[in-house]
Scaffold this motif. Structure first.
Motif, short mmCIF file in Angstrom:
data_model
loop_
_atom_site.label_atom_id
_atom_site.label_comp_id
_atom_site.label_asym_id
_atom_site.label_seq_id
_atom_site.Cartn_x
_atom_site.Cartn_y
_atom_site.Cartn_z
N PRO A 2 0.82 -1.21 0.00
CA PRO A 2 0.00 0.00 0.00
C PRO A 2 0.86 1.26 0.00
CG PRO A 2 -0.73 -1.53 1.69
CD PRO A 2 0.56 -2.06 1.15
N THR A 3 0.38 2.27 -0.70
CA THR A 3 1.08 3.55 -0.75
C THR A 3 0.06 4.69 -0.73
OG1 THR A 3 2.83 4.81 -1.86
CG2 THR A 3 1.25 3.65 -3.28
N LYS A 20 -13.94 1.49 0.58
CA LYS A 20 -14.34 0.21 -0.01
C LYS A 20 -13.76 0.01 -1.41
CE LYS A 20 -18.71 2.33 -1.11
NZ LYS A 20 -19.34 3.17 -0.16
N ASP A 21 -13.19 1.07 -1.99
CA ASP A 21 -12.54 0.95 -3.29
C ASP A 21 -11.15 0.34 -3.12
OD1 ASP A 21 -14.73 2.17 -4.43
OD2 ASP A 21 -13.79 4.15 -4.51
N LEU A 22 -10.60 -0.12 -4.22
CA LEU A 22 -9.24 -0.67 -4.16
C LEU A 22 -8.25 0.44 -3.84
CD1 LEU A 22 -9.28 -3.05 -7.25
CD2 LEU A 22 -9.40 -3.68 -4.85
N PRO A 23 -7.29 0.19 -2.94
CA PRO A 23 -6.31 1.20 -2.57
C PRO A 23 -5.16 1.26 -3.57
CG PRO A 23 -5.91 -0.79 -1.33
CD PRO A 23 -7.15 -1.04 -2.15
N PRO A 24 -4.40 2.36 -3.57
CA PRO A 24 -3.20 2.42 -4.41
C PRO A 24 -2.10 1.53 -3.81
CG PRO A 24 -3.38 4.42 -3.10
CD PRO A 24 -4.61 3.61 -2.85
N GLY A 35 -4.89 -3.99 -4.97
CA GLY A 35 -5.31 -2.63 -5.21
C GLY A 35 -4.98 -2.21 -6.63
N TYR A 36 -5.15 -0.92 -6.92
CA TYR A 36 -4.80 -0.45 -8.26
C TYR A 36 -3.33 -0.05 -8.25
CZ TYR A 36 -5.34 4.45 -6.74
OH TYR A 36 -5.23 5.66 -6.11
N LEU A 65 1.25 13.09 -2.53
CA LEU A 65 1.38 14.35 -3.27
C LEU A 65 1.15 14.13 -4.76
CD1 LEU A 65 4.53 15.91 -1.56
CD2 LEU A 65 2.15 16.62 -1.27
N ARG A 66 1.63 13.01 -5.26
CA ARG A 66 1.52 12.71 -6.70
C ARG A 66 0.09 12.44 -7.13
NH1 ARG A 66 4.81 7.57 -7.65
NH2 ARG A 66 4.01 7.80 -9.75
#
Length: 95
Positions: A2-3, A20-24, A35-36, A65-66
């Motif tokens: 995760p990030t 509930k959405d996929l995390p980065p 995740g994505y 930030l990105r």
């Protein structure tokens, strides 16, 4: 791995609306979190972050930030600034 807002550091500060959405995540074939894909700044970032917790936190802040929303970017900028000021305020060690 995760990030951004999904990393433990920011996850504690942000109750993300899209929880509930996929995390980065940084793509990692051995990763445990689905995740994505958010491509890391450098290919070896996930491996380095696994070995150094402070580096992981700094890189996750940079990722917020990105790609974060305004609130996430503001929190990340504040925390990153605080950490960099702390490093800058340390006394220089004579060579």
């Amino acid at each position: 791995m995760p990030t951004s807002y999904a990393a433990p550091l920011l996850r504690e500060l942000i109750q993300h609306e899209a929880a509930k959405d996929l995390p980065p995540v940084w793509p990692d074939p051995e990763g445990k979190v689905r995740g994505y894909a958010l491509e890391p700044l450098f290919r070896n970032v996930p491996y380095a972050a696994l070995r150094d917790q402070q580096l992981y936190e700094l890189l996750a802040l940079v990722d917020a930030l990105r790609e974060g929303r305004a609130r996430e970017r503001n929190l990340a900028a504040t925390e990153l600034r605080r950490r960099l000021e702390t490093l800058g305020n340390r006394e220089a060690v004579p060579a």
